[in-house]
Design a protein around this motif. Sequence first.
Motif, mmCIF file in Angstrom:
data_model
loop_
_atom_site.group_PDB
_atom_site.id
_atom_site.type_symbol
_atom_site.label_atom_id
_atom_site.label_comp_id
_atom_site.label_asym_id
_atom_site.label_seq_id
_atom_site.Cartn_x
_atom_site.Cartn_y
_atom_site.Cartn_z
ATOM 1 N N ALA A 81 2.714 2.109 3.923
ATOM 2 C CA ALA A 81 4.008 2.206 2.985
ATOM 3 C C ALA A 81 4.443 0.753 2.552
ATOM 4 O O ALA A 81 4.872 0.649 1.500
ATOM 5 N N VAL A 82 4.417 -0.236 3.561
ATOM 6 C CA VAL A 82 4.608 -1.376 3.106
ATOM 7 C C VAL A 82 3.614 -2.094 2.258
ATOM 8 O O VAL A 82 3.924 -2.711 1.095
ATOM 9 N N GLN A 83 2.616 -1.859 2.679
ATOM 10 C CA GLN A 83 1.454 -2.536 1.569
ATOM 11 C C GLN A 83 1.632 -1.779 0.123
ATOM 12 O O GLN A 83 1.409 -2.484 -0.883
ATOM 13 N N GLN A 84 1.796 -0.682 0.126
ATOM 14 C CA GLN A 84 1.884 0.167 -1.253
ATOM 15 C C GLN A 84 3.179 0.182 -2.050
ATOM 16 O O GLN A 84 3.347 0.676 -2.867
ATOM 17 N N GLY A 85 4.449 -0.364 -0.983
ATOM 18 C CA GLY A 85 5.676 -0.205 -1.625
ATOM 19 C C GLY A 85 6.026 1.401 -1.695
ATOM 20 O O GLY A 85 6.791 1.472 -2.511
ATOM 21 N N LYS A 86 5.678 2.209 -0.608
ATOM 22 C CA LYS A 86 6.004 3.521 -0.761
ATOM 23 C C LYS A 86 7.007 3.811 0.392
ATOM 24 O O LYS A 86 6.822 3.430 1.342
#
Length: 362
Positions: A155-160
Amino acid sequence: MPQSLLNPPAALPSNLAIDRERYSRQILFPGIAEQGQQRLAAAHVAIVGCGATGAASASLLARAGVGTLTLIDRDFVETSNLQRQVLFDEADAAAALPKAEAARRKIALFNSVVTVHPHIADLVPANILELLAPADIVLDATDNFETRYLLNDFAVQQGKPWIYAAAIGAYAATMNILPANEDRSNPDATACLACIFPKPPSGPTETCDTAGILSTAVNLAASIQVTETLKFLTGQPVLMRRSLVSFDLWTNDRSEISTAKPDPACTVCGQRQFTHLAGTARPHITLCGRNSVQIHEHHRPVDLPAMHRRLSAHGTVRSNDLLLRLDRPPHTITLFADGRAIIQGTTDPVVARSLYARFIGS
């Protein structure tokens, strides 16, 4: 960052139709109204885990009119689930139906317009992008911290955005995670899971098998999680809670920890080190609620009818198009079509691997 994150799209398809009669009471609520209901119809939510919390959240979201649900679960329905897992019934348990598929069938009975994508799978680094990328927001309904930290990395990597939820005994907890942009310019970003808990718990942790669980705690966690999701999907992330909140419904204890700002020293959202996402091997996991170990180191298609015939001489075998069960007291082996298995009757990974190699092959 996907368009639907902290600033959901202002324009919706002009041909998006909603059932105003079905959702009339929800449309009357000023926080939703007709435009919010249209946003829900266009939304896509992924739920990781279809056990107690996941089943409750999926039911609430489908009844609220969220247009698309992705349901991911590695497990099957058992009688002990029925006390708290609201989408399942005795027929599902008798058939040992995989939970994601059982949930899809039940949702179709009360809201056939909702599109449900069931995935009978373990969420791992190899499949997480494929399974979660299409969703606007991801809901945690897992039973282990390993998967939660993997989800947090992704989620952090993808901004989700994702929402953590947990329930054990009479205790329920939730936390909203709204990740920062990669350049950390997003003023609405919250702390991530690793900001608050830098490392997963070490040593034994309580499960519903050891501490029990009240269905009321499950439904409280799911209700808060889904309400926060509705705020986000209707374009009101500013109303989402910026804290980790927990309740003990039996003792009436309550606690709250601020998550309003990311920790600059966080290895995940601060330093962007995604160690869980980069992992290639995952240990065997003792599942919540029963004496069992999951084997998921072999990824290969299984011919279930052929396996049924092969194993019939070794115990009582039941199978359907989705899984096979070999009862050989004191153990039961449940084999899925992708080669994954759940070995019941032991918590020893060595014993579980030995049984898998003996009857399924290595």
